[in-house]
Design an enzyme around this catalytic site. Structure first.
Site, mmCIF file in Angstrom:
data_model
loop_
_atom_site.group_PDB
_atom_site.id
_atom_site.type_symbol
_atom_site.label_atom_id
_atom_site.label_comp_id
_atom_site.label_asym_id
_atom_site.label_seq_id
_atom_site.Cartn_x
_atom_site.Cartn_y
_atom_site.Cartn_z
ATOM 1 N N ASP A 1 0.872 -1.174 0.000
ATOM 2 C CA ASP A 1 0.000 0.000 0.000
ATOM 3 C C ASP A 1 0.907 1.222 0.000
ATOM 4 O O ASP A 1 2.095 1.122 0.319
ATOM 5 C CB ASP A 1 -0.936 0.017 1.222
ATOM 6 C CG ASP A 1 -0.184 0.005 2.545
ATOM 7 O OD1 ASP A 1 0.775 -0.786 2.666
ATOM 8 O OD2 ASP A 1 -0.519 0.793 3.453
ATOM 9 N N GLU B 1 -0.116 -0.939 5.850
ATOM 10 C CA GLU B 1 0.970 -0.409 6.684
ATOM 11 C C GLU B 1 0.855 1.090 6.879
ATOM 12 O O GLU B 1 1.031 1.610 7.975
ATOM 13 C CB GLU B 1 2.334 -0.758 6.071
ATOM 14 C CG GLU B 1 3.504 -0.568 7.041
ATOM 15 C CD GLU B 1 4.109 0.818 7.078
ATOM 16 O OE1 GLU B 1 4.912 1.088 7.976
ATOM 17 O OE2 GLU B 1 3.766 1.671 6.228
ATOM 18 N N ASP C 1 12.002 -1.603 4.633
ATOM 19 C CA ASP C 1 10.981 -0.569 4.463
ATOM 20 C C ASP C 1 11.448 0.792 4.981
ATOM 21 O O ASP C 1 10.680 1.541 5.561
ATOM 22 C CB ASP C 1 9.701 -1.032 5.193
ATOM 23 C CG ASP C 1 8.539 -0.110 4.924
ATOM 24 O OD1 ASP C 1 8.584 0.611 3.923
ATOM 25 O OD2 ASP C 1 7.594 -0.101 5.737
HETATM 26 C C1 LIG Z 1 8.911 3.594 7.438
HETATM 27 C C2 LIG Z 1 7.663 3.169 6.701
HETATM 28 N N1 LIG Z 1 7.958 3.102 5.318
HETATM 29 C C3 LIG Z 1 6.561 4.171 6.962
HETATM 30 O O1 LIG Z 1 6.416 5.088 6.188
HETATM 31 N N2 LIG Z 1 5.796 3.998 8.047
HETATM 32 C C4 LIG Z 1 4.750 4.910 8.465
HETATM 33 C C5 LIG Z 1 3.864 4.130 9.403
HETATM 34 C C6 LIG Z 1 2.963 4.945 10.246
HETATM 35 C C7 LIG Z 1 3.269 5.445 11.460
HETATM 36 N N3 LIG Z 1 2.159 6.080 11.902
HETATM 37 C C8 LIG Z 1 1.241 5.963 10.973
HETATM 38 N N4 LIG Z 1 1.741 5.255 9.967
HETATM 39 C C9 LIG Z 1 5.349 6.121 9.150
HETATM 40 O O2 LIG Z 1 6.399 6.019 9.788
HETATM 41 O O3 LIG Z 1 4.750 7.210 9.031
HETATM 42 ZN ZN LIG Z 2 6.795 1.739 4.181
HETATM 43 ZN ZN LIG Z 3 5.470 4.816 4.315
#
Ligand SMILES: C[C@H](N)C(=O)N[C@@H](Cc1c[nH]cn1)C(=O)O
Ligand SMILES: [Zn+2]
Ligand SMILES: [Zn+2]
Length: 516
Positions: A106, A171, A200
């Site tokens: 996603d 995610e 990621d």
């Molecule tokens: C690091 C990863 N690719 C990412 O973007 N994670 C998001 C997940 C998240 C955290 N709070 C809401 N969604 C992020 O770190 O923003």
């Molecule tokens: Zn991510």
């Molecule tokens: Zn992300």
């Protein structure tokens, strides 16, 4: 440590180089799917994306299980189906270690109008960079893993490990339902997993590889201020009522001071103290301040200690002070990025944000902010501190409006042991491909599943990024370079060989110990 590649690695790397256009074509196909998990209207695209992934893994020869997670309810009461989580596996040889890869397909929202130079959902190559939403976060790395595994098959080489995939489609919206699935599958799908790998996040630098051993958590908040059930004319009613937007702006403004310090009492109380050996780790990291500023297009960081004239003079006279001062400011930036909390304000729902003028007083506005939190902050304590603080600030305004503070999402931070075999294998693999030692870094962002994996499966987790610091995750013009994509695929293949070797050696040592 040897950094030259073996004949086997050379064969694998040549295959990847020769077939790199297939890798790019695969990414083009995946980027074309608007699998944005944040906007409810695009949920069907996320579900279509999951079907594409399932098919791709079947072509790879994996046994694929698309697990239905049911649905979830939005704040407005609407029910939305959750995309399935894909659990897939390839190989069940008890003599081999089992590596489990987690990734997500996603993406964050993206519109050409946001300031993209190219269409976000049409992968476009410009000067060696592949631009498109999800190119680096996280479709590119997921495909690189699939391709690393596929290379062994294509060359008719025995897979050095058993391989499992966990691919999700929520995610970016908090990995809904995933924790429950991990609990349920703890004694089934995860029972024989030895190592968990996530790719990621990105390097700290635009060119130097890195291994990540920690991420921050995230506590997301909604602050709702409501006056009544309808918007009002600002000429007819402006001046005689307590406006929800004015209350909300005051509340949001009370959260952080201009130096970036969070104003919520007690918020820093549980932050783990910095240990000396940890500070030492920071000293060896290559961090280019100018490059980092350029990557985020800012002129100055909060902790960018510009020297004044007096320190300048002192520094000319006492050279060590120059070094200390420079080092100190760099470390300070990394500490604030990785192991201190930060608070960001993301937006206001219900506020007029279109171009032009609308002379309205919105009746209900919802401010959105989040606190990236670190060990040993406790999510429930953070929630209580935020609620009490905002209620207190609000009460001083004597406003008749209704205030509601909620925490719709809370993800915990994650820290790993860098002496784990996973890190040794990944370091060797990165060295073989890039001919230099990777930096050991933490990451300021959040991957909710990392901590859950560690706690639930009790297995070690590594984050092995292949994207560069200037990839622009969540931003306009997100990209992955062709170089990082292709070399990253090689790192993954080399990693599988290294972890298999290391695992065998560790098994032998433990068997000898038991025999004695
Ligand atoms: C690091 C990863 N690719 C990412 O973007 N994670 C998001 C997940 C998240 C955290 N709070 C809401 N969604 C992020 O770190 O923003
Ligand atoms: Zn991510
Ligand atoms: Zn992300």
């Amino acid at each position: 440590m040897s950094s030259s590649s073996s004949a086997l690695e050379t064969e694998i790397f040549q295959y990847i180089d020769l077939h790199q256009n297939v890798l790019v074509e695969n990414l083009e196909e995946w980027v074309a799917v608007e699998s944005d998990s944040v906007q409810p209207g695009l949920r069907k695209e996320v579900i279509r994306m999951m079907a594409l992934v399932a098919n791709r893994l079947k072509v790879l020869g994996a046994t694929v299980n698309s697990v239905n997670l049911g649905s979830h309810q939005l704040p407005d009461g609407q029910n939305l189906p959750l995309p399935p989580v894909i659990l897939a596996e390839l190989g069940k040889d008890p003599q081999k270690p089992t590596v489990c890869f987690y990734g997500h397909v996603d993406v964050q929202p993206a519109k050409k109008d946001d300031g993209w130079k190219t269409d976000p959902y049409t992968l476009t190559e410009i000067n060696g960079n592949l631009y498109g939403r999800g190119a680096t976060d996280n479709k590119g790395p997921v495909l690189a893993w699939i391709y690393a595994v596929e290379t062994f098959k294509a060359l008719k080489l025995a897979m050095p490990v058993n391989f499992k995939f966990v691919i999700e489609g929520m995610e970016e919206a908090g990995s809904l339902g995933l924790e429950e699935l991990l609990e349920e599958e703890k004694r089934c799908f995860f029972a024989d997993v030895d190592y968990i790998v996530i790719s990621d996040n990105v390097w700290l630098s635009n060119r130097k590889p890195a291994l990540t051993y920690g991420t921050r958590g995230n506590a997301c908040f909604f602050v709702e201020v409501e006056s009544g059930d309808k918007d009002l004319h600002s000429g007819t009613f402006g001046g005689i009522i307590h406006e929800p937007m004015t209350d909300l702006i005051a509340l949001l403004d009370s959260l952080v001071d201009p130096t970036g310090h969070i104003q919520i009492p007690g918020i820093y109380d549980n932050v783990a103290a910095l240990r000396e050996e940890e500070r030492k780790l920071y000293e060896s990291i290559e961090f280019d301040l100018e490059e980092h500023k350029n990557n985020c297009r800012v002129k100055k960081f909060l902790y960018d200690t510009k020297k004044n004239r007096l320190t300048w003079l002192l520094n000319i006279i006492i050279l060590p002070l120059v070094l200390f001062d420079e080092r100190y400011s760099l470390e300070e930036i990394l500490l604030h990025l990785w192991r201190y909390p930060s608070l960001s304000i993301h937006g206001i729902e219900g506020a007029f944000h279109e171009p032009g003028i609308k002379t309205v007083i919105p009746a209900k506005v919802i401010g959105k902010f989040s606190i990236r939190q670190v060990p040993h902050m406790d999510l429930s304590v953070v929630k209580q501190q935020v609620v009490e603080y905002l209620e207190n600030v609000f009460s001083k305004r004597n406003s008749p409006n209704k205030l509601k503070v909620s925490m719709p999402l809370g993800a915990k931070p994650w820290v790993a042991d860098i002496n784990d075999p996973l890190y040794i294998a990944a370091r060797r693999a990165a060295r073989t491909v890039f001919r230099e030692d990777p930096d050991f870094i933490r990451d300021g962002s959040t991957i909710p599943i990392a901590r859950m994996f560690q706690t639930i499966t009790q297995k070690s987790v590594i984050m092995l990024p292949i994207g560069a610091a200037d990839d622009g995750e969540h931003s306009q013009n997100e990209k992955i370079s062709r170089y990082n994509y292709v070399e990253g695929t090689k790192v993954f293949a080399a990693f599988l060989l290294e972890i298999s070797k290391l695992h065998g050696q560790l098994q032998e040592i433990s068997n000898t110990k038991t025999d004695n």
